[in-house]
Design a protein around this motif. Structure first.
Motif, PDB file in Angstrom:
ATOM      1  N   PHE A 173       0.112   4.127   0.891  1.00 26.55           N
ATOM      2  CA  PHE A 173      -0.237   5.050   1.983  1.00 26.55           C
ATOM      3  C   PHE A 173       0.356   4.580   3.305  1.00 26.55           C
ATOM      4  O   PHE A 173       0.986   5.338   4.019  1.00 26.55           O
ATOM      5  CB  PHE A 173      -1.760   5.187   2.100  1.00 26.55           C
ATOM      6  N   CYS A 174       0.124   3.306   3.636  1.00 31.13           N
ATOM      7  CA  CYS A 174       0.575   2.831   4.950  1.00 31.13           C
ATOM      8  C   CYS A 174       1.641   1.739   4.847  1.00 31.13           C
ATOM      9  O   CYS A 174       2.094   1.226   5.866  1.00 31.13           O
ATOM     10  CB  CYS A 174      -0.621   2.306   5.748  1.00 31.13           C
ATOM     11  N   ARG A 175       2.050   1.429   3.632  1.00 30.61           N
ATOM     12  CA  ARG A 175       3.100   0.418   3.385  1.00 30.61           C
ATOM     13  C   ARG A 175       2.688  -0.987   3.806  1.00 30.61           C
ATOM     14  O   ARG A 175       3.545  -1.868   3.968  1.00 30.61           O
ATOM     15  CB  ARG A 175       4.435   0.775   4.077  1.00 30.61           C
ATOM     16  N   HIS A 176       1.403  -1.212   3.986  1.00 31.92           N
ATOM     17  CA  HIS A 176       0.953  -2.571   4.274  1.00 31.92           C
ATOM     18  C   HIS A 176       1.413  -3.461   3.115  1.00 31.92           C
ATOM     19  O   HIS A 176       1.280  -3.083   1.955  1.00 31.92           O
ATOM     20  CB  HIS A 176      -0.579  -2.603   4.393  1.00 31.92           C
TER      21      HIS A 176
ATOM     22  N   ASP B 268      -5.623  -3.039   5.149  1.00 34.23           N
ATOM     23  CA  ASP B 268      -5.307  -2.497   6.470  1.00 34.23           C
ATOM     24  C   ASP B 268      -5.923  -1.111   6.675  1.00 34.23           C
ATOM     25  O   ASP B 268      -6.738  -0.925   7.569  1.00 34.23           O
ATOM     26  CB  ASP B 268      -3.786  -2.447   6.638  1.00 34.23           C
ATOM     27  N   CYS B 269      -5.554  -0.134   5.798  1.00 28.89           N
ATOM     28  CA  CYS B 269      -6.063   1.233   5.987  1.00 28.89           C
ATOM     29  C   CYS B 269      -7.309   1.494   5.148  1.00 28.89           C
ATOM     30  O   CYS B 269      -7.976   2.506   5.320  1.00 28.89           O
ATOM     31  CB  CYS B 269      -4.985   2.271   5.687  1.00 28.89           C
ATOM     32  N   GLY B 270      -7.613   0.593   4.221  1.00 27.39           N
ATOM     33  CA  GLY B 270      -8.837   0.715   3.447  1.00 27.39           C
ATOM     34  C   GLY B 270      -8.758   1.690   2.277  1.00 27.39           C
ATOM     35  O   GLY B 270      -9.734   1.865   1.557  1.00 27.39           O
ATOM     36  N   ARG B 271      -7.609   2.336   2.092  1.00 27.88           N
ATOM     37  CA  ARG B 271      -7.535   3.311   0.995  1.00 27.88           C
ATOM     38  C   ARG B 271      -7.338   2.586  -0.325  1.00 27.88           C
ATOM     39  O   ARG B 271      -6.851   1.463  -0.379  1.00 27.88           O
ATOM     40  CB  ARG B 271      -6.406   4.314   1.260  1.00 27.88           C
TER      41      ARG B 271
ATOM     42  N   CYS C 242       0.851  -1.197   0.000  1.00 26.30           N
ATOM     43  CA  CYS C 242       0.000   0.000   0.000  1.00 26.30           C
ATOM     44  C   CYS C 242       0.890   1.252   0.000  1.00 26.30           C
ATOM     45  O   CYS C 242       1.776   1.382   0.837  1.00 26.30           O
ATOM     46  CB  CYS C 242      -0.878  -0.021   1.246  1.00 26.30           C
TER      47      CYS C 242
ATOM     48  N   SER D 247      -2.267  -5.954  -0.973  1.00 25.32           N
ATOM     49  CA  SER D 247      -3.438  -5.183  -1.398  1.00 25.32           C
ATOM     50  C   SER D 247      -4.332  -6.090  -2.219  1.00 25.32           C
ATOM     51  O   SER D 247      -3.902  -7.124  -2.723  1.00 25.32           O
ATOM     52  CB  SER D 247      -3.019  -3.957  -2.213  1.00 25.32           C
TER      53      SER D 247
ATOM     54  N   GLN E 103      -7.279  -2.087  -3.231  1.00 22.93           N
ATOM     55  CA  GLN E 103      -7.635  -1.567  -1.915  1.00 22.93           C
ATOM     56  C   GLN E 103      -6.750  -2.212  -0.868  1.00 22.93           C
ATOM     57  O   GLN E 103      -6.482  -3.416  -0.921  1.00 22.93           O
ATOM     58  CB  GLN E 103      -9.105  -1.851  -1.606  1.00 22.93           C
ATOM     59  N   CYS E 104      -6.313  -1.371   0.056  1.00 23.85           N
ATOM     60  CA  CYS E 104      -5.474  -1.863   1.133  1.00 23.85           C
ATOM     61  C   CYS E 104      -6.363  -2.474   2.215  1.00 23.85           C
ATOM     62  O   CYS E 104      -7.294  -1.827   2.692  1.00 23.85           O
ATOM     63  CB  CYS E 104      -4.662  -0.703   1.715  1.00 23.85           C
TER      64      CYS E 104
END
Ligand SMILES: [Zn+2]
Length: 170
Positions: free
Chosen positions: A5-8, A33-36, A3, A11, A30-31
């Motif tokens: 955004f949060c590097r999860h 973890d953060c849902g973005r 991701c 995805s 979609q991630c």
């Protein structure tokens, strides 16, 4: 892929569609973890074989950099260069080959560059086609003249700073 955004580290693909020209696929992801959501674009890799035999990925920026050099001092905007880069990339991708030589890329540049600026075209062609004498330039200019309507506004004579033939004095 992770991701942005949060590097999860994972995805999920929520949508996939082929672009209109069929040359790439866009995926909405979609991630978990953060849902973005974010989009990735997948294109076939296009390799360029250099004269040295080394291959490297096709780079639109390299095309533009080479053409920009030939356009030095010419009234060519960055926008026009970017458009040329896009035309060249579309042309080489349209060949459907996964590998091209630098020669093929040069060929794909010549047409759009001729439309853009004749002087830059001649400069580029002189390197690309290894002009080594005035006769080579002369031949290329003759070719251009044959392709152009005789009274192109801002045509070749004006661009090259060649004075119009003097009126007969006798
Ligand atoms: Zn995330």
């Amino acid at each position: 892929m992770h991701c942005p955004f949060c590097r999860h580290p994972d995805s999920r693909v929520v949508d996939s569609r082929t672009t209109d020209d069929g040359a790439s696929i866009r995926r909405r992801r979609q991630c978990p973890d953060c849902g973005r959501r974010f989009t990735t674009v997948e294109t076939a890799s296009l390799m360029v074989i250099k004269r040295s035999g080394v291959t490297e990925p096709f780079s639109r920026n390299k095309v533009i950099a080479g053409v920009r050099k030939a356009c030095q001092g010419r009234p060519v905007t960055e926008d026009a260069l970017a458009q040329l880069g896009q035309r060249v990339e579309e042309a080489v991708r349209a060949t459907g080959s996964a590998e091209l030589s630098t020669h093929d890329v040069g060929l794909a540049i010549l047409g759009p560059l001729q439309d853009l600026d004749l002087v830059a075209y001649l400069r580029f062609a002189s390197v690309y086609r290894a002009f080594d004498s005035l006769e080579d330039f002369d031949r290329a200019i003759t070719e251009l003249r044959e392709q152009l309507p005789p009274t192109t506004p801002g045509g070749l004579d004006e661009d090259l700073g060649v004075p119009a033939p003097a009126a007969a004095t006798d």
